[in-house]
Design a protein around this motif. Structure first.
Motif, PDB file in Angstrom:
ATOM      1  N   LEU A 186       0.827  -1.213   0.000  1.00 31.68           N
ATOM      2  CA  LEU A 186       0.000   0.000   0.000  1.00 31.68           C
ATOM      3  C   LEU A 186       0.852   1.251   0.000  1.00 31.68           C
ATOM      4  O   LEU A 186       2.069   1.186  -0.056  1.00 31.68           O
ATOM      5  CB  LEU A 186      -0.967  -0.001   1.183  1.00 31.68           C
ATOM      6  N   GLY A 187       0.172   2.395   0.021  1.00 34.85           N
ATOM      7  CA  GLY A 187       0.849   3.673  -0.093  1.00 34.85           C
ATOM      8  C   GLY A 187       1.443   4.152   1.221  1.00 34.85           C
ATOM      9  O   GLY A 187       1.498   3.405   2.208  1.00 34.85           O
ATOM     10  N   PRO A 188       1.878   5.417   1.275  1.00 36.33           N
ATOM     11  CA  PRO A 188       2.506   5.972   2.474  1.00 36.33           C
ATOM     12  C   PRO A 188       1.593   5.905   3.695  1.00 36.33           C
ATOM     13  O   PRO A 188       0.381   6.104   3.597  1.00 36.33           O
ATOM     14  CB  PRO A 188       2.794   7.426   2.072  1.00 36.33           C
ATOM     15  N   GLU A 189       2.183   5.660   4.851  1.00 36.95           N
ATOM     16  CA  GLU A 189       1.406   5.396   6.066  1.00 36.95           C
ATOM     17  C   GLU A 189       0.671   6.627   6.592  1.00 36.95           C
ATOM     18  O   GLU A 189      -0.237   6.501   7.413  1.00 36.95           O
ATOM     19  CB  GLU A 189       2.325   4.841   7.156  1.00 36.95           C
ATOM     20  N   ARG A 190       1.017   7.810   6.132  1.00 31.85           N
ATOM     21  CA  ARG A 190       0.389   9.011   6.687  1.00 31.85           C
ATOM     22  C   ARG A 190      -1.060   9.188   6.241  1.00 31.85           C
ATOM     23  O   ARG A 190      -1.781  10.025   6.794  1.00 31.85           O
ATOM     24  CB  ARG A 190       1.195  10.257   6.313  1.00 31.85           C
ATOM     25  N   PHE A 191      -1.504   8.410   5.259  1.00 28.20           N
ATOM     26  CA  PHE A 191      -2.860   8.581   4.747  1.00 28.20           C
ATOM     27  C   PHE A 191      -3.871   7.754   5.537  1.00 28.20           C
ATOM     28  O   PHE A 191      -3.621   6.587   5.871  1.00 28.20           O
ATOM     29  CB  PHE A 191      -2.926   8.209   3.268  1.00 28.20           C
ATOM     30  N   VAL A 192      -5.016   8.334   5.821  1.00 26.92           N
ATOM     31  CA  VAL A 192      -6.052   7.682   6.608  1.00 26.92           C
ATOM     32  C   VAL A 192      -6.491   6.347   6.003  1.00 26.92           C
ATOM     33  O   VAL A 192      -6.581   5.345   6.721  1.00 26.92           O
ATOM     34  CB  VAL A 192      -7.269   8.617   6.791  1.00 26.92           C
TER      35      VAL A 192
END
Length: 337
Positions: A186-192
Motif C-alpha cells: 500500500l501507499g505511504p502510512e500518513r494517509f487515513v
C-alpha cells in the motif's frame, strides 16, 4: 468606495472586529451574522470582496488528484452526472505533478464563485496536512464534501469505503485458499485509508495466524511501479499472496511476479482494490475489492446539494461497504510452497 468598518458594523449591529473577520473570510462567525455583514455592505453601497460575492448557482468544483489512475475518472464521471441531473455544471480541477496544488485549485474555484466543492482523495486524507485550509474555506461560506479520507477537525460531510472491511474480505478469501504468508502492498502510512487498511489487515491476520503481520506490510507509491517494488519485497519474504491497495499496484505486483518467473495465480495470488474500469479484462482478470464508486459519488452529490440548499447533512462520515470480486488472479496455494 472604501469600506469603513465602523459604518458597516453600525449597520449590521455587530462589532468592527466581527466585520473584519467576515471581510477576511475568517472562521468563527455564525452564518446569520456573516449574512448581516454582507447585507450591510450591499445597503451601504460597498462592493463585496471577490471571495465573498454571491455564489454562482450553476457551478460546482470537483478536485481530484490525477487522471492516470482510472478510479479517479470513474468518480469524476459519477459525480459529474449527478450534478448535471440536478442542473449544476461540474468544473473538474486535476492536480498534476509540478502543476497546481489543491490549495491553488481551491482558490481558483472560489474566485470563480462556485456554489460548492467536492474533494476526492485530497489533503483531508493526509494526517500530516494542515486541515485549517478547510476551516478557512468554511469561513468563506463555501460548502464542500470530502471523499476518501477523514479528519475529526474538519466540519463537513465525509464519504468513504470501509477500508478495514475491505482487508477483512481480501485476507479471508486468501486464507480460504490455503495461503498463510499474505503480504499487503500500500501507499505511504500518513494517509487515513492506508492506516485503516493496515488495521483491517493486521486484525484479520491475527485472527488466523500467530506472529507479527507487520513484517508482511510494504509501503510504496500508488502506481504500477510502486506496486511492482512493494510486491518484489514481499515475494522476497516468502509471500504466496499479495493484497494491493489499488488496482494499479496490483498490476505492478503481477509484473513483479512474472519478472521472477512466477505465474499468477499458480505460484502467487494477487488481489487489487477499486475494481477500476477495464480491470476485468487484464491477464489474468484481476480479483479485487470493489469500491462502491456509484453509491459513494451519488452520496457526495446529495450531501453537497443539501449543504448548498441550507439544510446541511450531518458533519460525520458516511461509510460504504466494499465487495470482493473474485476473478482469475487468485487460486489455491500449492502444497509445496
Amino acid at each position: 468606495m472604501t469600506a469603513r468598518l465602523a459604518d458597516i458594523a453600525a449597520q449590521a449591529g455587530v462589532s468592527e472586529a466581527t466585520v473584519s473577520r467576515v471581510l477576511n473570510g475568517k472562521a468563527g462567525v455564525a452564518a446569520t451574522t456573516r449574512e448581516s455583514v454582507l447585507a450591510a455592505l450591499d445597503v451601504l453601497g460597498y462592493e463585496r470582496p471577490v471571495k465573498l460575492r454571491r455564489r454562482s448557482e450553476g457551478l460546482v468544483g470537483l478536485i481530484i488528484p490525477e487522471l492516470e489512475n482510472p478510479i479517479f475518472p470513474a468518480f469524476a464521471q459519477v459525480i459529474a452526472q449527478g450534478l448535471t441531473r440536478q442542473g449544476y455544471t461540474p468544473v473538474l480541477a486535476t492536480q498534476t505533478p509540478g502543476g497546481s496544488t489543491e490549495d491553488e485549485l481551491t482558490e481558483m474555484l472560489v474566485d470563480r464563485g462556485v456554489a460548492g466543492i467536492i474533494f476526492v482523495s485530497g489533503l483531508h486524507a493526509d494526517t500530516t496536512a494542515d486541515v485549517g485550509r478547510y476551516e478557512r474555506l468554511h469561513g468563506q461560506g463555501v460548502p464542500f464534501v470530502l471523499v476518501n479520507g477523514f479528519s475529526e477537525g474538519v466540519r463537513a460531510p465525509f464519504v468513504s469505503p470501509d477500508d478495514r472491511a475491505a482487508m477483512r474480505l481480501a485476507v479471508t478469501h486468501l486464507v480460504s485458499l490455503g495461503h498463510e504468508r499474505i503480504g499487503l502492498a500500500l501507499g505511504p502510512e500518513r494517509f487515513v485509508p492506508v492506516q485503516r487498511k493496515i488495521e483491517g489487515f493486521t486484525g484479520t491476520m491475527r485472527e488466523h495466524f500467530r506472529g507479527d503481520p507487520a513484517e508482511l506490510i510494504q509501503h510504496s507509491l500508488y502506481t504500477l511501479e510502486g506496486g511492482q517494488a512493494a510486491a518484489a519485497a514481499l515475494l522476497a519474504r516468502g509471500c504466496t499472496a499479495v493484497v494491493c491497495a489499488s488496482d494499479m499496484m496490483a498490476l505492478g505486483a503481477i509484473r513483479a511476479a512474472r519478472q521472477r518467473g512466477l505465474a499468477v495465480p499458480d505460484d502467487i495470488s494477487v488481489i487489487g482494490f477499486d475494481d477500476s474500469p477495464l480491470i476485468a479484462f487484464t491477464d489474468p482478470p484481476l480479483t479485487t475489492i470493489r469500491q462502491p464508486v456509484t453509491a459513494m459519488g451519488q452520496a457526495a452529490v446529495r450531501a453537497l446539494l443539501e449543504e448548498i440548499g441550507g439544510t446541511p447533512a450531518p458533519h460525520s462520515e458516511f461509510v460504504f461497504l466494499p465487495e470482493l470480486v473474485v476473478r482469475g488472479s487468485t487460486a489455491s496455494r500449492r502444497r509445496n510452497q
